[in-house]
Design a protein around this motif. Structure first.
Motif, short mmCIF file in Angstrom:
data_model
loop_
_atom_site.label_atom_id
_atom_site.label_comp_id
_atom_site.label_asym_id
_atom_site.label_seq_id
_atom_site.Cartn_x
_atom_site.Cartn_y
_atom_site.Cartn_z
N ALA A 155 0.89 -1.15 -0.11
CA ALA A 155 0.05 -0.06 -0.02
C ALA A 155 0.72 1.39 -0.17
O ALA A 155 1.60 1.50 0.96
CB ALA A 155 -0.86 0.04 1.25
N ILE A 156 0.67 2.06 -1.04
CA ILE A 156 1.51 3.36 -1.31
C ILE A 156 0.96 4.32 -0.31
O ILE A 156 1.39 5.04 0.41
CB ILE A 156 1.71 3.54 -2.68
CG1 ILE A 156 2.50 2.53 -3.42
CG2 ILE A 156 2.50 4.96 -2.90
CD1 ILE A 156 2.66 2.87 -4.87
N THR A 157 -0.59 4.49 -0.77
CA THR A 157 -1.32 5.09 0.04
C THR A 157 -2.55 4.48 0.45
O THR A 157 -2.76 3.15 0.08
CB THR A 157 -1.82 6.42 -0.63
OG1 THR A 157 -2.60 6.09 -1.79
CG2 THR A 157 -0.57 7.26 -1.04
N SER A 158 -3.53 4.88 0.91
CA SER A 158 -4.86 4.28 1.19
C SER A 158 -5.59 3.92 0.06
O SER A 158 -6.45 2.86 -0.09
CB SER A 158 -5.73 5.17 2.21
OG SER A 158 -6.19 6.32 1.65
N ARG A 159 -5.28 4.70 -1.09
CA ARG A 159 -6.21 4.56 -2.42
C ARG A 159 -5.28 3.70 -3.46
O ARG A 159 -5.83 3.40 -4.56
CB ARG A 159 -6.91 5.42 -2.91
CG ARG A 159 -7.88 6.17 -2.16
CD ARG A 159 -8.69 7.31 -2.66
NE ARG A 159 -9.81 7.65 -2.06
CZ ARG A 159 -10.86 7.31 -2.11
NH1 ARG A 159 -11.21 6.49 -3.24
NH2 ARG A 159 -11.94 7.52 -1.57
N LEU A 160 -3.89 3.98 -3.20
CA LEU A 160 -2.83 3.39 -4.39
C LEU A 160 -1.91 2.25 -3.82
O LEU A 160 -1.39 2.50 -2.60
CB LEU A 160 -2.11 4.45 -4.95
CG LEU A 160 -0.99 4.27 -6.10
CD1 LEU A 160 -1.87 3.87 -7.38
CD2 LEU A 160 -0.25 5.60 -6.23
N TYR A 161 -1.82 1.19 -4.39
CA TYR A 161 -1.04 0.15 -4.08
C TYR A 161 -0.31 -0.53 -5.38
O TYR A 161 -0.94 -0.43 -6.51
CB TYR A 161 -1.74 -0.86 -3.48
CG TYR A 161 -2.74 -1.91 -3.83
CD1 TYR A 161 -2.36 -2.83 -4.57
CD2 TYR A 161 -4.05 -1.47 -3.96
CE1 TYR A 161 -3.30 -3.91 -5.12
CE2 TYR A 161 -5.14 -2.38 -4.38
CZ TYR A 161 -4.75 -3.37 -5.23
OH TYR A 161 -5.48 -4.11 -5.77
N ALA A 162 0.89 -1.14 -5.00
CA ALA A 162 1.68 -1.69 -6.17
C ALA A 162 1.52 -3.33 -5.75
O ALA A 162 1.51 -3.83 -4.66
CB ALA A 162 3.10 -1.31 -6.24
#
Length: 214
Positions: A155-162
């Motif tokens: 999880a990079i942010t709460s809405r973006l992940y790799a």
């Protein structure tokens, strides 16, 4: 007065946490792409189990997966082709599956599951000699495969992940090849072949996939 301010502050923090938690619960849709397409181009991409994918979260640890891998190659010579070949091909791999997720830490999640994938492939090849069509071949292929998979995401942010994943693939393909020969523009022969292909293989983790949650 201090007690009142403290009470208001605690209330505000609790309300903020409730709103954040409620927002996270509402994010049931993930849409992502293989970052490899940025390097190779959208119409000439390869190297991953999918190019585009949509996930629908069923609950806290289960999701449905809908993917599409697309590879298009075009070779169109400029002017009149005297001696040489002209080739074009495309392959589309739609997929549907399900995954189960397990939390490792605040930012890390690992998952396992299985995809059912289809294959639609067409390749056309033409060879010219002295500006005249000499040979022409068309290959059509249709198939289905089952792919157990395992992956990990960050999880990079709460809405973006790799994420990245690997799979074990078991599949069946039907192949049909039509070959034609020409002399002075007139067809002289035509041959047709068909094959049943069974394949088993693994695809190690390759590429980074970025997902946006909403």
């Amino acid at each position: 007065m201090k007690r009142r301010i403290f009470t208001l502050l605690i209330t505000a923090i609790c309300m903020n946490l409730c709103v954040a938690q409620d927002e996270m619960q509402k994010m049931k849709n993930d849409i992502g792409f293989n970052t490899n397409i940025v390097l190779n181009g959208i119409l000439n991409s390869s190297g991953g189990p999918f190019v585009f994918m949509y996930k629908r979260q069923l609950d806290d640890n289960k999701a449905l997966r809908y993917g599409l891998s697309l590879n298009i190659r075009l070779s169109s010579p400029s002017g009149t082709l005297v001696n040489g070949s002209d080739q074009s091909s495309y392959i589309a791999n739609p997929s549907f599956g399900k995954e189960w997720q397990s939390t490792l830490s605040k930012r890390w999640i690992w998952y396992r599951g299985m995809d059912i994938r289809g294959t639609i492939y067409q390749n056309r090849y033409s060879f010219y000699s002295n500006s005249s069509l000499a040979n022409e071949q068309e290959r059509l292929e249709y198939g289905i495969s089952f792919a157990p998979l395992i992956g990990v995401r960050f999880a990079i942010t709460s809405r973006l992940y790799a994420a990245t994943e690997a799979n074990f693939n078991i599949g069946y393909n039907f192949e049909k090849i039509t070959s034609k020969s020409f002399v002075n523009g007139n067809q002289t022969s035509s041959e047709k072949f068909s094959n049943n292909l069974f394949n088993v293989g693994t695809a190690s983790a390759f590429g980074i996939f970025l997902f946006y949650r909403f």
